[in-house]
Design a protein around this motif. Sequence first.
Motif, PDB file in Angstrom:
ATOM      1  N   ALA A  76      -1.520   0.150  -7.866  1.00  0.00           N
ATOM      2  CA  ALA A  76      -2.658  -0.205  -6.979  1.00  0.00           C
ATOM      3  C   ALA A  76      -3.755  -1.075  -7.748  1.00  0.00           C
ATOM      4  O   ALA A  76      -4.114  -1.956  -7.417  1.00  0.00           O
ATOM      5  N   PHE A  77      -3.989  -0.594  -9.077  1.00  0.00           N
ATOM      6  CA  PHE A  77      -4.939  -0.979  -9.975  1.00  0.00           C
ATOM      7  C   PHE A  77      -4.457  -2.589 -10.386  1.00  0.00           C
ATOM      8  O   PHE A  77      -5.207  -3.393 -10.164  1.00  0.00           O
ATOM      9  N   LYS A 122     -12.232  -6.244  -6.697  1.00  0.00           N
ATOM     10  CA  LYS A 122     -13.047  -4.862  -7.174  1.00  0.00           C
ATOM     11  C   LYS A 122     -12.793  -3.682  -6.227  1.00  0.00           C
ATOM     12  O   LYS A 122     -12.156  -3.828  -5.230  1.00  0.00           O
ATOM     13  N   VAL A 123     -13.022  -2.654  -6.674  1.00  0.00           N
ATOM     14  CA  VAL A 123     -13.246  -1.504  -5.992  1.00  0.00           C
ATOM     15  C   VAL A 123     -14.581  -1.530  -5.141  1.00  0.00           C
ATOM     16  O   VAL A 123     -15.512  -1.587  -5.502  1.00  0.00           O
ATOM     17  N   VAL A 157      -3.108   2.829  -0.993  1.00  0.00           N
ATOM     18  CA  VAL A 157      -4.180   3.121  -2.010  1.00  0.00           C
ATOM     19  C   VAL A 157      -4.996   1.792  -2.323  1.00  0.00           C
ATOM     20  O   VAL A 157      -6.093   1.888  -2.547  1.00  0.00           O
ATOM     21  N   ARG A 158      -4.167   0.754  -2.598  1.00  0.00           N
ATOM     22  CA  ARG A 158      -4.680  -0.595  -3.037  1.00  0.00           C
ATOM     23  C   ARG A 158      -5.446  -1.111  -1.787  1.00  0.00           C
ATOM     24  O   ARG A 158      -6.837  -1.476  -2.038  1.00  0.00           O
ATOM     25  N   ASP A 159      -5.150  -0.899  -0.657  1.00  0.00           N
ATOM     26  CA  ASP A 159      -6.070  -1.222   0.573  1.00  0.00           C
ATOM     27  C   ASP A 159      -7.043  -0.512   0.536  1.00  0.00           C
ATOM     28  O   ASP A 159      -8.471  -1.282   0.913  1.00  0.00           O
ATOM     29  N   VAL A 160      -7.268   0.897   0.332  1.00  0.00           N
ATOM     30  CA  VAL A 160      -8.655   1.469   0.366  1.00  0.00           C
ATOM     31  C   VAL A 160      -9.538   1.094  -0.818  1.00  0.00           C
ATOM     32  O   VAL A 160     -10.510   0.893  -0.971  1.00  0.00           O
ATOM     33  N   LEU A 161      -8.834   1.113  -2.178  1.00  0.00           N
ATOM     34  CA  LEU A 161      -9.654   0.404  -3.216  1.00  0.00           C
ATOM     35  C   LEU A 161     -10.276  -0.697  -2.818  1.00  0.00           C
ATOM     36  O   LEU A 161     -11.464  -0.842  -3.084  1.00  0.00           O
ATOM     37  N   ALA A 162      -9.462  -1.561  -2.160  1.00  0.00           N
ATOM     38  CA  ALA A 162      -9.999  -3.013  -2.207  1.00  0.00           C
ATOM     39  C   ALA A 162     -11.169  -3.178  -0.920  1.00  0.00           C
ATOM     40  O   ALA A 162     -11.917  -3.854  -0.965  1.00  0.00           O
TER      41      ALA A 162
END
Lengths: 198, 467
Positions: B40-41, B50-51, B149-154
């Motif tokens: 995801a990162f 970014k996060v 996880v990627r969606d939430v990070l971004a």
Amino acid sequence: MSRDDVRRTMVGRGIPLPGNDIDTDRIIPARFLKSVTFEGLEAHVFADDRTQNPDHPFNEDRYQGAAILVVGVNFGCGSSREHAPEALRRWGIRGIVGESFGEIFFGNCTALGVPCLTAEVADVRWLMDAVARQPGREIVLDLEKGEVRFGDRTIAAAIPDGARRQLVTGTWNATGVLLEAGEAIERVARSLPYIRGF
Amino acid sequence: MAETLLDKVWRAHTVRVLPSGQTQLFIGLHLIHEVTTPQAFQMLREAGLKVRFPERTFATIDHIVPTASQARPFGDRLAEEMAVHLVRNCKEFGVPLFDLDSGRQGIVHVIGPELGLTQPGTTIACGDSHTATHGALGALAFGVGTSQVRDVLATQCLALPKPKLRQIRVEGRLARGVYAKDVILTIIQRLGVKGGVGYAYEYGGSAVAAMSMEERLTICNMSIEGGARAGYVNPDATTFAYLRGRPFAPQGEAFDRALQWWKGMATEPGASFDDVVALDAGAIQPVVTWGINPGQSVGVRDPIPDPAEASETDRAAWAEALTFMGFQSGRPIAGTRIDVAFIGSCTNARLSDLRAAAAVAKGRKVATGVRALVVPGSQAVAAAAEAEGLHDVFLAAGFEWRKAGCSLCLGMNEDKLTGREICASSSNRNFKGRQGSPLGRTLLMSPAMVAAAAVSGQVVDVRELLT
Ligand code: SF4
């Protein structure tokens, strides 16, 4: 979104996988999760089941190159590991039809552009048998019509509306769509007392 | 109209309705760990993102850590590589990490509540299917995969359909020797491993109201084992007392303001549900699984069932399970010899679990030929247990006393079953191969039952050992 992302119909040869409650630990055992990428996962799909059962469909020559997986009840239950749909996708699976799916697995598949359609028990059994008889024949998953076609027979197959729309419009990679909300995200954050610190 | 907690939390966190018809839901807390995030990162990096809310994101390391010695570098090169990536990603994206030297490391679903990060009325996401655990405090918590996880990070958001809601009422009192684990295993046995698909579960009734926070965490933890992605208990006095004084809980006057808001998020009397199920707490027995999914269980005094009694859908699965386990229907599950005993996991590795197990182990010895390990859920649990001498009880009885991590719950570190070993386990999954050996066999039960099995060398009714 690009036109490559649109998933209206998925076409390919089938591979039947009988059995219910096949969990994601079986699709990809945990020891293969020890990696910082998804690369190479296709080699380990159903690793232990295939070792224990030499006649496992994923071992059979006639199903190599198949793209449509046919499964039973509650397929993909258990762990949220996206390694499971990734392993299937990298092996060549482009769409799945089954009696029902684990919810997180279903969401993960959608997020990878792999549609999961559900059909009636009798229809799924028929399809498994028919594919086993004619492994060289293509299955068509039609998301817009909500049906699966094989030979001269058509069976009804459903997919929840939200996922269906994401797939047929090519917006299943949600990040882009979510980003479009822009400042509205921060507005909601500011409205929540616990984000503000009470 | 009277509203449920689900209604209220959903509305408060809705950013917008998406073209797909799903909701764009704001996520108040994102918990991450080393297994489901490196990809995801990487996706974030490739997209130049970014996060979005690094201050609402917290990381720990749990799945791959060795629990014998946690000195870095780890002996396992792949595990070490994952640890290196987690540390690097957290640093690069500004995400706080509860690392091994923090005193706060542990299984992600143990440390969230313990640190006071998990709070009522909030939304939580984690790349792990047992995220529903956090619902015990009245949060709406979702397990997600790496893309999400990627969606939430971004974006700090998820695209989700609103689930239906089933209330599960457990009324009455649990008998002695019967624990929260037995309650949730009974619920799953009753409603089936896919009974909760499309639902969130609201657990209530007098038995749940009487439970401690740790017992409620055990119940909510296994929601996904019943097919439900989320499960929660309405916040009440037990919840508020648990949260007071925790490091990330509101402090001082802010706590009182928080309390008012939390109270207001609970389901109101008269609210309606899509389905209601009631269970009699008094009828629940200590439960043991006999098969390869968490719904395949019986009371410890009952015989292993016959596939002929199963529904048509389940019949083949029952037969497959019996073959894999090498068990015979009609035989009692009690008396099954075990090779390994595991007390640990996000289901049952909190202080009260270790106390219950230690009460059974005290003054007894692990049976000859049995390998028994206790793996605390977090460094804080380990410290608290050591402060009251529980580790001495376990060590004297012949258990290994380990460091915090997931360990034998999924066998990603050195702790694995070998061959066809049978493990009495306080974890949550008895899937084929789950504990690291493709042919290994898992019997799920409460921590007290695991301790009883460890000292007896076989499955026994823990009530016979309680004085
Ligand atoms: S303890 Fe087991 S179930 Fe819980 S997070 Fe770790 S691996 Fe998953």
